[in-house]
Every structure is written in C-alpha cells, then in structure tokens.
Design an enzyme around this catalytic site. Structure first.
Site, PDB file in Angstrom:
ATOM      1  CB  VAL A 130       9.986  74.616  48.220  1.00  0.00           C
ATOM      2  CG1 VAL A 130       8.629  74.960  48.831  1.00  0.00           C
ATOM      3  CG2 VAL A 130      11.074  74.661  49.297  1.00  0.00           C
ATOM      4  CB  VAL A 131       6.983  70.251  45.449  1.00  0.00           C
ATOM      5  CG1 VAL A 131       6.018  69.881  44.331  1.00  0.00           C
ATOM      6  CG2 VAL A 131       8.367  69.704  45.163  1.00  0.00           C
ATOM      7  CE1 TYR A 187       4.693  85.574  46.223  1.00  0.00           C
ATOM      8  CE2 TYR A 187       3.241  87.251  47.160  1.00  0.00           C
ATOM      9  CZ  TYR A 187       4.246  86.884  46.264  1.00  0.00           C
ATOM     10  OH  TYR A 187       4.789  87.828  45.427  1.00  0.00           O
ATOM     11  CD  GLU A 243      18.513  90.188  43.202  1.00  0.00           C
ATOM     12  OE1 GLU A 243      18.054  91.346  43.280  1.00  0.00           O
ATOM     13  OE2 GLU A 243      17.843  89.205  42.831  1.00  0.00           O
ATOM     14  CE  LYS A 251      12.061  94.352  45.799  1.00  0.00           C
ATOM     15  NZ  LYS A 251      12.920  93.221  45.330  1.00  0.00           N
ATOM     16  NE  ARG A 254       8.945  93.754  49.531  1.00  0.00           N
ATOM     17  CZ  ARG A 254       9.134  92.979  48.464  1.00  0.00           C
ATOM     18  NH1 ARG A 254      10.119  92.097  48.476  1.00  0.00           N
ATOM     19  NH2 ARG A 254       8.335  93.088  47.420  1.00  0.00           N
ATOM     20  CD  GLU A 320      11.371  88.782  46.774  1.00  0.00           C
ATOM     21  OE1 GLU A 320      11.351  90.029  46.822  1.00  0.00           O
ATOM     22  OE2 GLU A 320      10.626  88.113  46.020  1.00  0.00           O
TER      23      GLU A 320
END
Length: 428
Positions: A130-131, A187, A243, A251, A254, A320
């Site tokens: 992913v650029v 993001y 992970e 967290k 979230r 994540e």
C-alpha cells in the site's frame, strides 16, 4: 537482458569474468525455464558500488553498520545538509523517462531478474504494498525476484505524479500489477484494511503457487534477503507470524464505540457498538502480517470472518486488531488457540520491527524494550536513522518500519548495500 550502449555491459562481463563474448551473449539471451547455476556467472556486476550515485563517497556504510561513532556522527551531519539530501533524491521524471525502455531500466537499477536458487523459486511469496510514500521503488528493488508476485495499491488521493510514476515502474514487470479496486486510504479507518483485502483477493486469484502473504507500506524496508525469508517461512511449517495479544485497556474504546469518516478523517459517532460476533475475543495486533495462503483463503471465504469484517468497519484502527483476532479463530490455517498462553508480541513475531517511543530507553534500563531512536518520531514511531542499523540487523524480523529518504537517506542506502552484498554472497 539488453546490452548497454557501446557494448559496455559485454566489456564489463568480459573483464570481470574472463569469458568469450559469444558464450556470454548466448547465456544472457537464451530463454530460462528453470533455475540454472550457470546464471550465477552473470550476477557479479549487480553489486551496488560508489559509481551508482550512493552516499559512499561521503560516508562509510561498513563503519556505520558496525556502529562506529565517528562514521555515525558524519552521517548525521550529512543528513542535515540540504545539498546532500537533494543529491540522493531521484525525481519522478527519471522513472517516467527511464521506464520507456524497461530492459535498460532494470539493468541500470540492477534488478534481480532471474531466480538465484531453486529453493527460492520453489517457494514464491505474495506481497501487498500500500503506497503513499516516495520510497516505493527502492523498496521494490530490495524485495523483487521474478518468481514472487506483487500487488500495488496506490491511495486514490495520491498526487497524479505519484500514480503515474508507480504505473510506469510496475509496467516493466510481468509479476507486478496494480490493485483492481483502489480506495482512498484514511488513517486509522476501515479503508486501510480494505486496501489490503483488495490486494489479497487479487493475489489469490492471480496465482495458485505462492506460499505466504506479506503486506507492506512505502516506509517499510527488508532486513533479510529473499532466501533468508524463504527459509524462515518454511520453518513456520504452515503457521502464521503476527502480533496477537490481549487488548490493552487504553485501546478498548476502539472496538466498543462506533466511528465514522467525516471529511476524510475518522471521528467518533457517539454511539456504542454491539458486542463482537460469536463472542469472539478481540485481540490487539499490528497492521502488518506474515500469513499462509490458507489464512488468506479463510479471510476471503470463511463466513465467520466475513461477519467479523462487517462488524469491524465502524471501529477505530481496525487494522490493529482484525488480523490479530482472525489469527485466534479456531480452524483458520496457521492460527493459534485463543488462550493467553499463545499470545504473541510484535517483538516475537517476525512480521515487523517497530520502535515505539514509549518503549525506548537506555541500555541499562530494565523497562526499555529497545534502545533509543537515532532518527525522529512520527505518530510515536521511530523513523530510523543510520545509528539504528547495527541494532536492527541483529533482530529476527523480516521487515522494519519506518524509513524515510527525507529523514535519513543514509539509513536506506547502507541497508540496501548490505542486503545486496548478502544476496551475492549467498550465491557462493
């Protein structure tokens, strides 16, 4: 492979290898259907040298990799010099023009266009990249081999010049393609996951041969050669490495609150989320993974995972926790049991080496996970400097994040040179 103008390549090969021109021409031009050790003879010119325009004339990579103080101080001063940073920058125009002749481009950039071992050829890998950053071509060159397969996702919001440049580069390689369904990456929001999912689907359909999937971004760089990666992945015996551990208290919001994208940014909706489907324990993890083809098949086809995906679309930073949670679902190939004894931290997984500023510290600190960053920090992550290389190369991870040519080009140059020397040493 194409001769350079004036026969310079042929002359170089005759000088360095002492071989007759007709024999070498036949070696370079004959079709190759499988790995052949005689092809080793044509690789001696692929080593990166001072003549390639790197910073070796101004700093010593060998001393930097050994962590010698004077060399590191000199490198640090160079990175602060605007003229030096400009001298190592490759403009988009170069790639647009150079790739008009793909053979010449691959030759001048010293791409490895033939398999270097039967062992590697028999164990192809699939990459999703992913650029959103300008380090792409150096990353591609560092990981490229002709038997792997690469899916490139360019953020739909990217400047047209970035898209054109990457399109030009990828068009020179038959085993590299642009994702069929690009998205606008936001993001910490769902589209970042969707970008990898779209490449996963394309890679799965494009080839049945690859063994493992690795996802990357433009600020990653390898710490291992392709051969080293193949051997490490073989040793997993079908297992995955990523992970996956207990979700920290800080967290949990979230995944217990709902989020949405507003004007290109993620923000809370003020609503609570329903519990996860099937009472799945939501695990904490990382956006970057090393997983088997079977894992990818489950992501694309398992109805339980499809339900989890739909549930996760209005969470914060789903990249994540999604992959980490899937890794603990019973029946997923290469997965681990959900019991805490099978938790895996980012330092034990091989997927990615990342320095978080909250875990850095001096050598004598009992609370520090790793030494202090020698570059700077972006979103609490170390953007590596040349001083991080010595420590970095002692780790077992396949890749490290983050690198930036604007922050420290010497770190990337020296790592590039180290890896290429290692690749050529493996031939012997």
């Amino acid at each position: 492979m194409r001769l350079l103008k004036g026969g310079r390549l042929l002359l170089l090969l005759k000088i360095t290898l002492g071989l007759g021109s007709l024999w070498m021409l036949s070696l370079l031009s004959r079709p190759k259907t499988s790995w052949d050790p005689t092809y080793f003879l044509s690789y001696s010119w692929l080593e990166y040298t001072d003549a390639d325009g790197g910073p070796e004339t101004a700093c010593n990579c060998s001393e930097i990799l050994r962590g010698e103080r004077q060399a590191l101080e000199q490198a640090k001063l160079l990175t602060l010099t605007e003229d030096f940073r400009k001298s190592v920058h490759i403009p988009d125009e170069y790639y647009i023009n150079a790739t008009k002749d793909c053979r010449e481009f691959k030759l001048s950039r010293k791409y490895l266009t033939l398999p270097l071992s039967q062992e590697e050829e028999d164990f192809p890998l699939a990459y999703s990249i992913v650029v959103h950053h300008k380090n792409f071509e150096r990353l591609l060159r560092a990981i490229y081999v002709p038997h792997n397969i690469y899916c490139i996702h360019v953020d739909k919001k990217s400047d047209p010049s970035i898209f054109s440049t990457i399109m030009a580069i990828t068009s020179c390689f038959p085993n590299i393609f642009m994702v069929s369904k690009p998205v606008s990456v936001v993001y910490a929001a769902w589209p970042r996951v969707q970008a990898d999912l779209n490449c996963m689907a394309d890679l799965y359909e494009a080839s049945t041969k690859w063994k493992y999937f690795i996802n990357l971004c433009g600020q990653d760089f390898p710490l291992k050669t392709n051969l080293e990666m193949v051997r490490m992945l073989r040793s997993l015996k079908g297992g995955n490495s990523l992970e996956s551990e207990k979700m920290p208290e800080g967290k949990k919001s979230r995944v217990t609150k709902s989020y949405k994208i507003v004007d290109g940014n993620i923000q809370g909706s003020g609503k609570a989320k329903e519990p996860p489907p099937f009472n799945l324990p939501i695990l904490s993890g990382n956006a970057y993974i090393v997983v088997s083809r079977g894992y990818v098949r489950s992501v694309l086809e398992d109805s339980r995972i499809q339900t989890l995906i739909e549930w996760a679309k209005d969470t914060y930073s789903p990249d994540e926790f999604l992959w980490a949670t899937i890794q603990r679902i019973p029946g997923v190939p290469g997965s681990a049991r959900p019991h805490p004894k099978y938790d895996m931290s980012d330092m034990h997984a091989i997927a990615r080496l990342v320095k978080w500023d909250g875990h850095e510290g001096s050598l004598g600190s009992v609370h520090a996970v790793y030494p202090e960053c020698h570059g700077n920090h972006v979103r609490s992550i170390c953007v590596y400097g040349a001083g991080d290389l010595k420590w970095m190369l002692k780790q077992h991870h396949l890749f490290a994040n983050k690198f930036d040519m604007d922050t420290d080009p010497i770190a990337i140059y020296c790592l590039e040179k180290y890896l290429r020397q290692k690749v050529l040493a493996e031939l012997h």
